[in-house]
Design a protein around this motif. Structure first.
Motif, PDB file in Angstrom:
ATOM      1  N   ALA A  50       1.006  -1.323  -0.124  1.00  0.00           N
ATOM      2  CA  ALA A  50       0.046  -0.108   0.146  1.00  0.00           C
ATOM      3  C   ALA A  50       0.875   1.293   0.119  1.00  0.00           C
ATOM      4  N   LEU A  51       1.892   1.260   0.717  1.00  0.00           N
ATOM      5  CA  LEU A  51       3.020   2.383   0.705  1.00  0.00           C
ATOM      6  C   LEU A  51       3.562   2.541  -0.588  1.00  0.00           C
ATOM      7  N   LYS A  52       3.965   1.248  -1.378  1.00  0.00           N
ATOM      8  CA  LYS A  52       4.437   1.372  -2.547  1.00  0.00           C
ATOM      9  C   LYS A  52       3.455   2.277  -3.311  1.00  0.00           C
ATOM     10  N   ASP A  53       2.197   1.578  -3.419  1.00  0.00           N
ATOM     11  CA  ASP A  53       1.256   2.247  -4.244  1.00  0.00           C
ATOM     12  C   ASP A  53       1.373   3.867  -3.955  1.00  0.00           C
ATOM     13  N   ASP A  54       1.067   4.186  -2.813  1.00  0.00           N
ATOM     14  CA  ASP A  54       1.189   5.806  -2.354  1.00  0.00           C
ATOM     15  C   ASP A  54       2.285   6.411  -2.928  1.00  0.00           C
ATOM     16  N   PHE A  55       3.702   5.893  -2.658  1.00  0.00           N
ATOM     17  CA  PHE A  55       4.894   6.470  -3.150  1.00  0.00           C
ATOM     18  C   PHE A  55       4.965   6.510  -4.650  1.00  0.00           C
ATOM     19  N   ILE A  56       4.487   5.573  -5.382  1.00  0.00           N
ATOM     20  CA  ILE A  56       4.774   5.464  -7.009  1.00  0.00           C
ATOM     21  C   ILE A  56       3.613   6.753  -7.148  1.00  0.00           C
ATOM     22  N   GLY A  57       2.728   6.935  -6.526  1.00  0.00           N
ATOM     23  CA  GLY A  57       1.758   8.227  -6.964  1.00  0.00           C
ATOM     24  C   GLY A  57       2.535   9.741  -6.545  1.00  0.00           C
ATOM     25  N   PHE A  58       3.521   9.329  -5.826  1.00  0.00           N
ATOM     26  CA  PHE A  58       4.253  10.632  -5.648  1.00  0.00           C
ATOM     27  C   PHE A  58       5.472  10.856  -6.482  1.00  0.00           C
ATOM     28  N   GLY A  59       5.430   9.835  -7.527  1.00  0.00           N
ATOM     29  CA  GLY A  59       6.373   9.848  -8.409  1.00  0.00           C
ATOM     30  C   GLY A  59       7.870   9.389  -8.106  1.00  0.00           C
ATOM     31  N   MET A  60       7.780   8.505  -7.181  1.00  0.00           N
ATOM     32  CA  MET A  60       9.030   7.742  -6.620  1.00  0.00           C
ATOM     33  C   MET A  60       9.330   6.273  -6.941  1.00  0.00           C
ATOM     34  N   ASP A  61      10.497   6.156  -7.141  1.00  0.00           N
ATOM     35  CA  ASP A  61      10.920   4.606  -7.663  1.00  0.00           C
ATOM     36  C   ASP A  61      10.907   3.883  -6.464  1.00  0.00           C
ATOM     37  N   GLY A  85       2.804  -8.517  -5.689  1.00  0.00           N
ATOM     38  CA  GLY A  85       3.228  -7.147  -5.782  1.00  0.00           C
ATOM     39  C   GLY A  85       4.843  -6.720  -5.162  1.00  0.00           C
ATOM     40  N   ALA A  86       5.271  -7.651  -4.586  1.00  0.00           N
ATOM     41  CA  ALA A  86       6.873  -7.474  -4.039  1.00  0.00           C
ATOM     42  C   ALA A  86       7.753  -7.558  -5.302  1.00  0.00           C
ATOM     43  N   ASP A  87       8.787  -6.812  -5.136  1.00  0.00           N
ATOM     44  CA  ASP A  87       9.596  -6.897  -6.450  1.00  0.00           C
ATOM     45  C   ASP A  87      10.788  -8.052  -6.274  1.00  0.00           C
ATOM     46  N   ASP A  88      11.465  -8.279  -5.399  1.00  0.00           N
ATOM     47  CA  ASP A  88      12.380  -9.546  -5.030  1.00  0.00           C
ATOM     48  C   ASP A  88      12.075 -10.235  -3.891  1.00  0.00           C
ATOM     49  N   ALA A  89      13.001 -11.219  -3.727  1.00  0.00           N
ATOM     50  CA  ALA A  89      12.895 -11.821  -2.295  1.00  0.00           C
ATOM     51  C   ALA A  89      14.198 -12.505  -2.177  1.00  0.00           C
ATOM     52  N   LEU A  90      14.435 -12.581  -0.930  1.00  0.00           N
ATOM     53  CA  LEU A  90      15.879 -13.275  -0.495  1.00  0.00           C
ATOM     54  C   LEU A  90      15.389 -14.571   0.551  1.00  0.00           C
ATOM     55  N   LEU A  91      15.793 -15.546   0.493  1.00  0.00           N
ATOM     56  CA  LEU A  91      15.522 -16.665   1.307  1.00  0.00           C
ATOM     57  C   LEU A  91      16.887 -17.259   1.911  1.00  0.00           C
ATOM     58  N   LEU A  92      17.024 -17.262   3.194  1.00  0.00           N
ATOM     59  CA  LEU A  92      18.206 -17.591   3.939  1.00  0.00           C
ATOM     60  C   LEU A  92      17.837 -19.080   4.228  1.00  0.00           C
ATOM     61  N   THR A  93      18.558 -20.138   3.754  1.00  0.00           N
ATOM     62  CA  THR A  93      18.272 -21.489   4.205  1.00  0.00           C
ATOM     63  C   THR A  93      19.447 -22.281   4.283  1.00  0.00           C
ATOM     64  N   ASP A  94      19.599 -22.991   5.502  1.00  0.00           N
ATOM     65  CA  ASP A  94      20.840 -23.569   5.770  1.00  0.00           C
ATOM     66  C   ASP A  94      20.622 -24.427   6.955  1.00  0.00           C
TER      67      ASP A  94
END
Length: 271
Positions: A50-61, A85-94
């Motif tokens: 939701a914040l991403k939607d708002d900030f994109i509306g402000f013209g932010m990347d 809607g997330a852009d990328d992900a990191l998985l810590l597995t060990d």
């Protein structure tokens, strides 16, 4: 580099009410079957989107990165986050991460977040995990990164961010609710009331299938094995058991005074 980078920590929890424990380590057995995103973390992700939607509306990347520590099967849940809607992900597995308490988990997550391609502006965690109920990871991560943290956030007002550079956060407190203002970078934990995670879009599902979820080990993020998993956990479960249940019943007969006396005696014997 994005103008605004949010990191959301999510945890895979069992979708079933039946929890299995390892009798040797007294830790939860996580086999990936019926796993779902921790409900509080799902709300945290919705908050970020939701914040991403708002900030994109402000013209932010804006960039939203989802980070998790878990078994390899957790990758499918991270792809689901990307589909939503997330852009990328990191998985810590060990195997080195197995059996971690909140302190060892915080350390591993910090190592993973530091290994990302860029610094974060906002770190968001769910208020707690439904399988642990400690509510410690968010505040511990904030302490590890030495940034301010607000817990149990139910509403985020982003309208003032572009003018004063801070977020107005409404969160639960002893007095009920209060509004606080945080400047970046900062951390917060979210209540379920902040929002229900949106459904994935068709475009999102396609993007998730092609997304490169970064899967890393303890060595990949330069984590000290002595601070990971059971070895790095100062708190450990000594014993776990299923409580015995006695379903027998006893009829209390007689007059009302006699029944009262018998019942009082039964209660005294139970004490």
């Amino acid at each position: 580099m994005s103008d605004f980078h949010m990191v959301v920590c999510v945890k895979a929890v069992s979708g079933s009410t039946e929890v299995k424990m390892d009798p040797k380590t007294n830790t939860i057995v996580r086999d990936g079957k019926q796993a779902v995103i921790n409900p509080f973390d799902a709300s945290a992700l919705e908050c970020a989107l939701a914040l991403k939607d708002d900030f994109i509306g402000f013209g932010m990347d804006v960039r939203v990165t989802v980070v998790s520590m878990g078994i390899p099967a957790t990758e499918s849940l991270l792809r689901d986050c990307i589909a939503r809607g997330a852009d990328d992900a990191l998985l810590l597995t060990d195997r080195a991460f197995a059996g971690a308490d909140t302190l060892a988990t915080t350390y591993a997550l910090k190592c993973g977040i530091e290994a990302l391609d860029e610094d974060f502006d906002l770190l968001i965690c769910g208020k707690m995990a439904v399988d642990g109920d400690t509510a410690q990871i968010g505040p511990e991560l904030a302490g590890a990164f030495e940034i301010p943290c607000v817990t149990d956030v139910s509403c985020v007002q982003s309208a003032g961010f572009t003018t004063c550079g801070s977020l107005a956060l409404i969160h639960g407190c002893d007095a009920g609710e209060e509004t606080v203002y945080l400047e970046m970078p900062c951390a917060m934990t979210t209540a379920k009331e902040i929002g229900q995670l949106r459904m994935p879009s068709i475009a999102g599902i396609r993007a998730a299938e092609e997304a490169d979820v970064r899967v890393v080990s303890a060595a990949d993020v330069n984590a000290d094995p002595a601070r990971c998993g059971l070895a790095g956990s100062p708190t450990q479960v000594v014993r776990s058991f299923v409580p015995d249940r006695d379903q027998t019943c006893e009829a209390v007969e007689g007059t009302v005074p006699e029944q009262a006396a018998k019942l009082a005696k039964i209660i005294e014997e139970m004490a």
